[in-house]
Write an enzyme that holds these catalytic residues in place. Structure first.
Site, mmCIF file in Angstrom:
data_model
loop_
_atom_site.group_PDB
_atom_site.id
_atom_site.type_symbol
_atom_site.label_atom_id
_atom_site.label_comp_id
_atom_site.label_asym_id
_atom_site.label_seq_id
_atom_site.Cartn_x
_atom_site.Cartn_y
_atom_site.Cartn_z
ATOM 1 N N LEU A 81 0.833 -1.193 0.000
ATOM 2 C CA LEU A 81 0.000 0.000 0.000
ATOM 3 C C LEU A 81 0.866 1.242 0.000
ATOM 4 O O LEU A 81 1.976 1.251 0.514
ATOM 5 C CB LEU A 81 -0.893 0.012 1.246
ATOM 6 C CG LEU A 81 -1.945 -1.101 1.334
ATOM 7 C CD1 LEU A 81 -2.748 -0.961 2.615
ATOM 8 C CD2 LEU A 81 -2.864 -1.093 0.118
ATOM 9 N N GLU A 108 -9.125 -0.181 9.136
ATOM 10 C CA GLU A 108 -8.648 -1.307 9.953
ATOM 11 C C GLU A 108 -7.318 -0.944 10.595
ATOM 12 O O GLU A 108 -6.552 -0.163 10.037
ATOM 13 C CB GLU A 108 -8.436 -2.542 9.062
ATOM 14 C CG GLU A 108 -9.720 -3.113 8.522
ATOM 15 C CD GLU A 108 -9.455 -4.040 7.350
ATOM 16 O OE1 GLU A 108 -9.316 -5.243 7.585
ATOM 17 O OE2 GLU A 108 -9.368 -3.554 6.205
ATOM 18 N N LYS A 110 -3.549 -1.463 11.299
ATOM 19 C CA LYS A 110 -2.491 -2.104 10.536
ATOM 20 C C LYS A 110 -1.598 -2.825 11.541
ATOM 21 O O LYS A 110 -0.898 -2.208 12.329
ATOM 22 C CB LYS A 110 -1.688 -1.051 9.775
ATOM 23 C CG LYS A 110 -0.724 -1.631 8.788
ATOM 24 C CD LYS A 110 -0.206 -0.518 7.871
ATOM 25 C CE LYS A 110 0.807 -1.075 6.897
ATOM 26 N NZ LYS A 110 2.000 -1.598 7.568
ATOM 27 N N ASP A 112 1.474 -4.796 13.041
ATOM 28 C CA ASP A 112 2.894 -4.743 12.727
ATOM 29 C C ASP A 112 3.487 -6.145 12.762
ATOM 30 O O ASP A 112 3.995 -6.604 13.773
ATOM 31 C CB ASP A 112 3.602 -3.839 13.734
ATOM 32 C CG ASP A 112 4.957 -3.396 13.230
ATOM 33 O OD1 ASP A 112 5.252 -3.633 12.041
ATOM 34 O OD2 ASP A 112 5.709 -2.812 14.018
ATOM 35 N N ARG A 131 5.343 -12.761 1.712
ATOM 36 C CA ARG A 131 5.207 -11.789 0.638
ATOM 37 C C ARG A 131 6.371 -11.903 -0.340
ATOM 38 O O ARG A 131 6.186 -11.856 -1.544
ATOM 39 C CB ARG A 131 5.160 -10.376 1.214
ATOM 40 C CG ARG A 131 5.083 -9.315 0.131
ATOM 41 C CD ARG A 131 5.487 -7.948 0.652
ATOM 42 N NE ARG A 131 4.524 -7.425 1.596
ATOM 43 C CZ ARG A 131 3.398 -6.831 1.246
ATOM 44 N NH1 ARG A 131 3.093 -6.693 -0.021
ATOM 45 N NH2 ARG A 131 2.572 -6.375 2.144
ATOM 46 N N GLU A 165 -1.874 -11.100 8.389
ATOM 47 C CA GLU A 165 -0.657 -10.578 9.002
ATOM 48 C C GLU A 165 -0.299 -11.473 10.182
ATOM 49 O O GLU A 165 -1.089 -11.619 11.118
ATOM 50 C CB GLU A 165 -0.898 -9.138 9.470
ATOM 51 C CG GLU A 165 0.354 -8.383 9.836
ATOM 52 C CD GLU A 165 1.084 -7.745 8.627
ATOM 53 O OE1 GLU A 165 0.637 -7.953 7.475
ATOM 54 O OE2 GLU A 165 2.100 -7.076 8.862
ATOM 55 N N TYR A 217 -7.171 -10.528 6.861
ATOM 56 C CA TYR A 217 -7.833 -9.256 6.564
ATOM 57 C C TYR A 217 -8.313 -9.105 5.122
ATOM 58 O O TYR A 217 -8.912 -8.087 4.792
ATOM 59 C CB TYR A 217 -6.919 -8.076 6.921
ATOM 60 C CG TYR A 217 -5.598 -8.077 6.186
ATOM 61 C CD1 TYR A 217 -4.438 -8.465 6.838
ATOM 62 C CD2 TYR A 217 -5.512 -7.705 4.848
ATOM 63 C CE1 TYR A 217 -3.223 -8.481 6.182
ATOM 64 C CE2 TYR A 217 -4.309 -7.721 4.181
ATOM 65 C CZ TYR A 217 -3.164 -8.108 4.851
ATOM 66 O OH TYR A 217 -1.964 -8.133 4.196
ATOM 67 N N LYS A 280 -9.581 1.535 3.263
ATOM 68 C CA LYS A 280 -9.941 0.899 1.984
ATOM 69 C C LYS A 280 -11.328 1.347 1.560
ATOM 70 O O LYS A 280 -12.224 1.474 2.397
ATOM 71 C CB LYS A 280 -9.998 -0.628 2.158
ATOM 72 C CG LYS A 280 -8.691 -1.324 2.029
ATOM 73 C CD LYS A 280 -8.880 -2.835 2.125
ATOM 74 C CE LYS A 280 -7.520 -3.495 2.278
ATOM 75 N NZ LYS A 280 -7.621 -4.800 2.911
ATOM 76 N N LYS A 304 0.303 6.013 8.597
ATOM 77 C CA LYS A 304 1.333 5.557 9.534
ATOM 78 C C LYS A 304 1.261 6.366 10.828
ATOM 79 O O LYS A 304 1.372 7.587 10.805
ATOM 80 C CB LYS A 304 2.720 5.733 8.908
ATOM 81 C CG LYS A 304 2.970 4.783 7.752
ATOM 82 C CD LYS A 304 3.233 3.386 8.269
ATOM 83 C CE LYS A 304 3.969 2.559 7.240
ATOM 84 N NZ LYS A 304 4.577 1.382 7.804
ATOM 85 N N CYS A 397 38.337 -2.798 31.913
ATOM 86 C CA CYS A 397 37.120 -3.365 32.481
ATOM 87 C C CYS A 397 36.666 -2.568 33.708
ATOM 88 O O CYS A 397 37.477 -2.323 34.603
ATOM 89 C CB CYS A 397 37.378 -4.824 32.862
ATOM 90 S SG CYS A 397 36.010 -5.575 33.751
ATOM 91 N N CYS A 400 37.230 -5.093 36.927
ATOM 92 C CA CYS A 400 38.545 -5.569 37.372
ATOM 93 C C CYS A 400 39.699 -4.701 36.887
ATOM 94 O O CYS A 400 40.827 -4.867 37.335
ATOM 95 C CB CYS A 400 38.763 -7.008 36.912
ATOM 96 S SG CYS A 400 39.033 -7.137 35.137
ATOM 97 N N CYS A 415 36.279 -8.162 28.268
ATOM 98 C CA CYS A 415 37.302 -8.075 29.299
ATOM 99 C C CYS A 415 38.260 -9.244 29.078
ATOM 100 O O CYS A 415 37.837 -10.377 28.898
ATOM 101 C CB CYS A 415 36.663 -8.160 30.684
ATOM 102 S SG CYS A 415 37.864 -8.407 31.998
ATOM 103 N N CYS A 420 38.393 -12.115 36.027
ATOM 104 C CA CYS A 420 37.513 -10.973 36.312
ATOM 105 C C CYS A 420 36.321 -11.430 37.153
ATOM 106 O O CYS A 420 35.650 -12.402 36.822
ATOM 107 C CB CYS A 420 37.024 -10.361 35.006
ATOM 108 S SG CYS A 420 35.844 -9.030 35.234
HETATM 109 ZN ZN LIG Z 1 36.986 -7.545 34.019
#
Ligand SMILES: [Zn+2]
Length: 658
Positions: A81, A108, A110, A112, A131, A165, A217, A280, A304, A397, A400, A415, A420
């Site tokens: 669309l 309707e 939409k 996701d 699709r 969907e 749909y 539609k 949207k 890190c 440590c 690290c 550690c």
């Molecule tokens: Zn570490």
């Protein structure tokens, strides 16, 4: 920049985004931004037809066809669309229709998710396809079949093709990511990507477990069944499909606009994601009159919704250290309300992510919740920037102080210090977790306490804890019962099977599934230690990265000593199974070819491996069996010429069921 360069730049950006999104399931940009780019390109191309290019992303309906699934060519292509982004564009769309003919509209939500087409013959579910590029999609019949809300038999023996969907409800999404977090697998960015990743699984069992859902749909060639879209939705419902209940019949553009505003409020409380509304024309006899563009119908469009976006400032960027030593930067935000909850932190993933978006401490940023769930920084508001210095990745890190390293080809820093503390605590938590050794009483808090008090610094220490019974009992929050229960649970964990132990060791890239594959293949730690890197790489489903990781781990003296100690303590490092030893597939080499009816290739490979056989990809003198499904081609011929034993699916099933 001149127009030509601009067009080329947009094409490249959209192409990259398409590839990342459709082929890799790793989105680069938000959908809203994607749509804006695409619309900008469409407009520039319309104004400058001299720069036409047949390979422009605007010439496709979107997406690539992957090789993994069979391809399905449609008689009627799935069109996409056009989009509108505001009231003005919406009213223009309606006014263009009203110039041709007066109309009523169905609005309707939409959803996701992922568009799918599904065929029924005489009321029976026949085939489902993605699709793809509109005309050619992928055959996902076996996966779609697993969706609980989809009827496999309709209420009437009708032959019909429908469009719907597929989506992942919030509940399933949160559950899935929770699981992946525990397994240290990458999380899905949003429910739609999780749905896309799921529908491309070769093992339909995984699909079934992840609880996808579907709203149907539309009907293909709807005029053959009804007169209007409203009637089509009623018919779909009557046939047994899950049809979204919010579809609304409106008479004019003001009502259309009111309904859209209502939807924009409503969607915040829905248990699934929506990204817009579809408008539609209701009466089918007006479709041809109103007509089509090359890409999309003129009698329908998608409005949207704009994602809810909030602005806030980044007060600090902190760093978390995971069990593998992976460093994750986190944005500490000035708390702000987004889509109904207060957000104060957002993951920044890795250095590249921060550098690409040029995020700096002190910046004002726009954030939203990806898939309405996970907080994400969309972009920096550059006009608000004072003179903060650019972000610099830490080099040591935070726990440590050891230096960090970034491996070529990876985005993450690690690290480098094997001792550690953050790594050790993380490893202990992972080892005792339900998915690994399942030591129920040894949760995060207990692990941290025992580590700080010096009782458990390593995994082997866990199995010596019983020596400190009395000391433990006087620790705050412990006591007799709790300590006895803990020690009993530790003792019980020695019975956990080899693959759980291997997974529990927390070797990089060795998740629960990979551990199972390795154990099914090698049967014992001894065999694993003897294997060279090629042996490991040749295992079905084991990639070079995984092979390298396990191989290096098993070439490290310290790790071997560690494993030796665990073996002496009585943990399981081999599978004992008489049935497998005596099975006729044990030790045999297989090649699979053709199309199997009862299994996916992955399932068949797993069965063979669980019976001690191995699966390779090409037929040679070393092949013992060729499992040949229907439409087998060159591999079958080669196997026949080499005198390899050929099993058809029925014989194979008989042997495995023996
Ligand atoms: Zn570490």
């Amino acid at each position: 920049m001149n127009v030509k360069s601009k067009i080329e730049q947009l094409r490249q950006q959209i192409h990259d985004a398409n590839h990342a999104y459709h082929t890799l399931d790793q989105p680069l940009i938000s959908d809203y931004n994607y749509d804006l780019l695409l619309n900008e390109l469409i407009q520039l191309e319309q104004e400058h037809p001299e720069f036409f290019d047949a390979t422009s992303p605007t010439q496709k309906i979107g997406g690539y066809v992957l090789d993994k699934f069979e391809k399905v060519t449609r008689d009627v292509p799935m069109m996409s669309l056009s989009n509108v982004f505001n009231q003005e564009e919406l009213f223009k769309f309606i006014e263009r229709i009203e110039e041709v003919t007066s109309s009523e509209y169905i609005i309707e939500l939409k959803i996701d998710g992922l568009a799918v087409s599904i065929k029924y013959e005489k009321g029976l579910f026949k085939q489902a396809a993605t699709r793809g590029n509109g005309l050619v999609g992928e055959d996902i019949t076996h996966n779609v079949k697993t969706i609980k809300s989809l009827p496999l038999k309709l209420s009437e023996p009708i032959t019909i093709e429908v469009r719907g969907e597929i989506f992942m409800p919030h509940k399933s999404f949160l559950k899935l990511n929770e699981q992946r977090k525990r397994n240290e697998e990458p999380l899905f960015a949003n429910p739609r990507n999780a749905a896309a990743g799921t529908i491309r699984q070769l093992d339909s069992q995984i699909v079934a477990d992840r609880e996808l859902d579907i709203f149907v749909y539309a009907i293909v060639d709807p005029q053959s069944y009804t007169q209007s879209h409203k009637d089509a939705l009623a018919l779909l419902k009557k046939l047994g499909f899950k049809v979204n209940q919010h579809a609304t019949h409106t008479m004019n553009k003001e009502d259309v606009w009111k309904t859209i505003q209502k939807f924009d409020q409503l969607r915040k409380s829905l248990p699934y994601d929506t990204d817009g509304a579809v408008i539609k024309v209701n009466a089918y006899d007006k479709y041809d009159m109103i007509g089509y563009t090359a890409k999309s119908p003129k009698w329908a469009t998608a409005y949207k919704f704009q994602a809810e976006i909030a602005e806030t400032t980044i007060q600090d960027i902190t760093f978390q250290v995971g069990r593998t030593g992976v460093i994750t930067p986190v944005a500490e935000l000035e708390p702000v309300s987004v889509s109904g909850t207060t957000v104060s932190r957002a993951t920044l993933h890795n250095e590249d992510y921060i550098t690409i978006k040029d995020i700096r401490i002190g910046d004002t940023v726009r954030i939203h919740k990806a898939g309405e769930i996970i907080p994400e920084v969309i972009e920096v508001v550059l006009s608000e920037r004072k003179n903060q210095p650019p972000f610099k990745m830490i080099t040591t890190c935070p726990v440590c102080g050891a230096s960090l390293e970034r491996i070529d080809g990876e985005a993450d820093h690690y690290c480098t210090n094997d001792s550690c503390e953050a790594k050790h605590i993380g490893q202990l938590i992972h080892f005792s977790s339900r998915v690994a050794m399942d030591i129920d009483s040894l949760g995060e808090k207990v692990v941290e306490t025992l580590f700080e008090k010096g009782y458990t610094k390593t995994i082997t220490d866990i199995y010596h804890l019983h020596q400190y019974r009395e000391e433990l009992k006087i620790l705050p929050g412990f006591g007799d019962k709790k300590v006895e229960k803990l020690i009993e649970a530790i003792e019980q964990s020695k019975k956990q099977p080899f693959h759980k132990v291997l997974f529990g060791l927390g070797i990089k890239h060795i998740g629960a599934k990979v551990a199972k594959i390795l154990v099914n293949y090698f049967k014992s730690m001894d065999a694993m230690l003897e294997a060279n890197i090629e042996d490991i790489q040749n295992i079905h489903e084991i990639g070079p990265e995984i092979a390298q990781s396990i191989f290096s781990y098993l070439r490290n003296e310290e790790n071997i000593t560690h494993i030796q100690k665990l073996i002496e303590l009585g943990l399981q490092f081999q599978v004992e199974n008489q049935v497998i030893k005596e099975h006729q597939f044990n030790g045999k080499t297989f090649v699979l070819t053709g199309k199997l009816e009862s299994f996916s290739r992955d399932q068949a490979s797993e069965i063979i491996e669980s019976l001690g056989g191995k699966v390779t990809s090409s037929v040679s003198k070393l092949t013992d069996y060729l499992l040949a499904g229907s439409d087998a081609g060159s591999k079958l011929k080669k196997a026949e010429s080499l005198g390899v034993t050929i099993l058809n699916e029925a014989t194979f099933k008989d042997i495995i069921h023996e």
